[in-house]
Write an enzyme that holds these catalytic residues in place. Structure first.
Site, mmCIF file in Angstrom:
data_model
loop_
_atom_site.group_PDB
_atom_site.id
_atom_site.type_symbol
_atom_site.label_atom_id
_atom_site.label_comp_id
_atom_site.label_asym_id
_atom_site.label_seq_id
_atom_site.Cartn_x
_atom_site.Cartn_y
_atom_site.Cartn_z
ATOM 1 N N GLU A 281 32.122 -16.294 37.241
ATOM 2 C CA GLU A 281 33.176 -16.418 35.937
ATOM 3 C C GLU A 281 33.981 -15.789 36.374
ATOM 4 O O GLU A 281 33.993 -14.395 36.348
ATOM 5 C CB GLU A 281 31.929 -16.430 35.012
ATOM 6 C CG GLU A 281 32.493 -17.049 33.687
ATOM 7 C CD GLU A 281 31.545 -16.609 32.531
ATOM 8 O OE1 GLU A 281 31.612 -17.539 31.465
ATOM 9 O OE2 GLU A 281 30.912 -15.426 32.427
ATOM 10 N N GLU B 52 27.948 -14.778 24.058
ATOM 11 C CA GLU B 52 29.113 -15.239 24.938
ATOM 12 C C GLU B 52 30.373 -14.585 24.632
ATOM 13 O O GLU B 52 31.003 -14.348 25.256
ATOM 14 C CB GLU B 52 29.479 -16.749 24.712
ATOM 15 C CG GLU B 52 28.170 -17.528 25.371
ATOM 16 C CD GLU B 52 28.379 -17.499 26.962
ATOM 17 O OE1 GLU B 52 29.312 -17.208 27.471
ATOM 18 O OE2 GLU B 52 27.336 -17.993 27.600
ATOM 19 N N GLU C 205 32.464 -12.696 27.511
ATOM 20 C CA GLU C 205 33.616 -13.122 27.953
ATOM 21 C C GLU C 205 34.815 -12.469 27.761
ATOM 22 O O GLU C 205 35.903 -12.340 28.235
ATOM 23 C CB GLU C 205 33.747 -14.662 27.628
ATOM 24 C CG GLU C 205 32.704 -15.538 28.295
ATOM 25 C CD GLU C 205 33.167 -17.077 28.184
ATOM 26 O OE1 GLU C 205 33.945 -17.350 27.450
ATOM 27 O OE2 GLU C 205 32.583 -17.737 28.994
ATOM 28 N N ALA D 64 33.043 -19.805 25.134
ATOM 29 C CA ALA D 64 31.845 -20.895 25.020
ATOM 30 C C ALA D 64 31.016 -20.413 25.891
ATOM 31 O O ALA D 64 31.334 -19.866 27.193
ATOM 32 C CB ALA D 64 32.587 -21.905 24.883
ATOM 33 N N ARG E 84 38.662 -24.925 35.342
ATOM 34 C CA ARG E 84 37.756 -26.116 34.916
ATOM 35 C C ARG E 84 37.727 -26.978 36.119
ATOM 36 O O ARG E 84 38.655 -27.701 36.127
ATOM 37 C CB ARG E 84 37.894 -26.403 33.871
ATOM 38 C CG ARG E 84 37.881 -25.745 32.559
ATOM 39 C CD ARG E 84 36.364 -25.154 32.241
ATOM 40 N NE ARG E 84 35.974 -24.895 31.141
ATOM 41 C CZ ARG E 84 34.796 -24.521 30.843
ATOM 42 N NH1 ARG E 84 33.739 -24.550 31.539
ATOM 43 N NH2 ARG E 84 34.471 -24.193 29.595
#
Lengths: 190, 190
Positions: A146, A98, A102, A82, A70
């Site tokens: 990601e 999601e 993920e 999320a 992050r």
């Protein structure tokens, strides 16, 4: 009949001007001028966000978490899956999307636990937090920018991760509270 | 001895540039360029915030809340007392200060429950959530642009306020979870 009068309505503020400052890919920023209850004015720095979904998914007695970097924190942390809402997207569909993207998991049972504002003092971001059960594993399909790793923790391990600061965001701590409550009362919901 | 290797360190991102966009009274905004694990770059919109404190204060079996207008939400809501950290201020002192300023209460006993990020996807805001007990009432001393009304709710009433959307922010819902846990286990902490 006299209409209902909200005794605290006198606390309401009225927007008198909005100045756009920044329009980004995810957030935008504006400065609002508001009229206060005493008639004076004040400025408010407001971040606009499209809203997000988060999923508390329990698989074989473990909570499904993702370890990801992050930039705002300058480090990685463990969070429940999320992501932000796409334009016009239904939050329930976004939560399933999601979770699948993920973690690869699909779920047989999903329901809303809470919708909440994360930072009402300066942002309109709202997170819709879902509980997903009856999980079936599959292949994750991450966005191109990601990078994350799946991590599944027992309730004890999740509590230790909070104490150690590895879990340190509001939605994930709330999810662990809800999970503990479920163990004690049979229901996630307050 | 071989040093410990964090197996997920490969997920880390590296900041290669930071562009300031906005400097406000409360928040600032910057766009960071980061190098991703695969060597490509991406941009991240980051809101900087000084951090905040929030106080779960229980008085005679009721939670102390404030009803206040939130421009980001466009309405009032009930929240636990909270406010941003002043420059260089100790969070514990800030928690006592905000509790006194917003509600008039001073407390004989206060301790940290959790520190958490509110929106790690785009903001560095961290909230230090305290539990205050042994309250003594006094005179509130609000900031000049602060208009709010005290409201004290039982646990049942707080749960109803969440269901009705009158309590709808992360820190306050988390506080109600912690309070319910206290009733069930004797401890606020997870």
């Amino acid at each position: 009949m006299k209409p209902y009068e909200d005794p605290n309505a006198r606390l309401d503020e009225v927007t008198v001007a909005t100045k756009p400052v920044f329009e980004g890919k995810i957030i935008s920023l504006q400065i609002d001028t508001v009229k206060l209850p005493d008639g004076s004015t004040a400025s408010r720095e407001i971040v606009r966000h499209p809203g997000a979904v988060a999923v508390m998914a329990i698989h074989e007695g473990k909570m499904v978490l993702v370890d990801q970097f992050r930039q705002a924190m300058g480090r990685r942390e463990l969070e429940i899956p999320a992501g932000k809402l796409e334009k016009g997207e239904d939050p329930l569909e976004a939560a399933k999307r999601e979770l699948q993207e993920e973690t690869g998991y699909t779920c047989g049972n999903i329901r809303l636990l809470h919708s909440f504002y994360t930072s009402p003092g300066f942002a309109d971001e709202i997170i819709h937090l879902y509980v997903a059960e009856d999980l079936e594993s599959g292949e994750a399909s991450l966005d191109e920018d990601e990078f994350l790793e799946l991590c599944e923790l027992t309730l004890d391990e999740a509590q230790e991760a909070i104490a150690a600061g590895k879990i340190s965001d509001a939605k994930t701590i709330m999810a662990v509270y809800a999970w503990k409550l479920k163990r004690l009362t049979g229901a996630f919901q307050l």
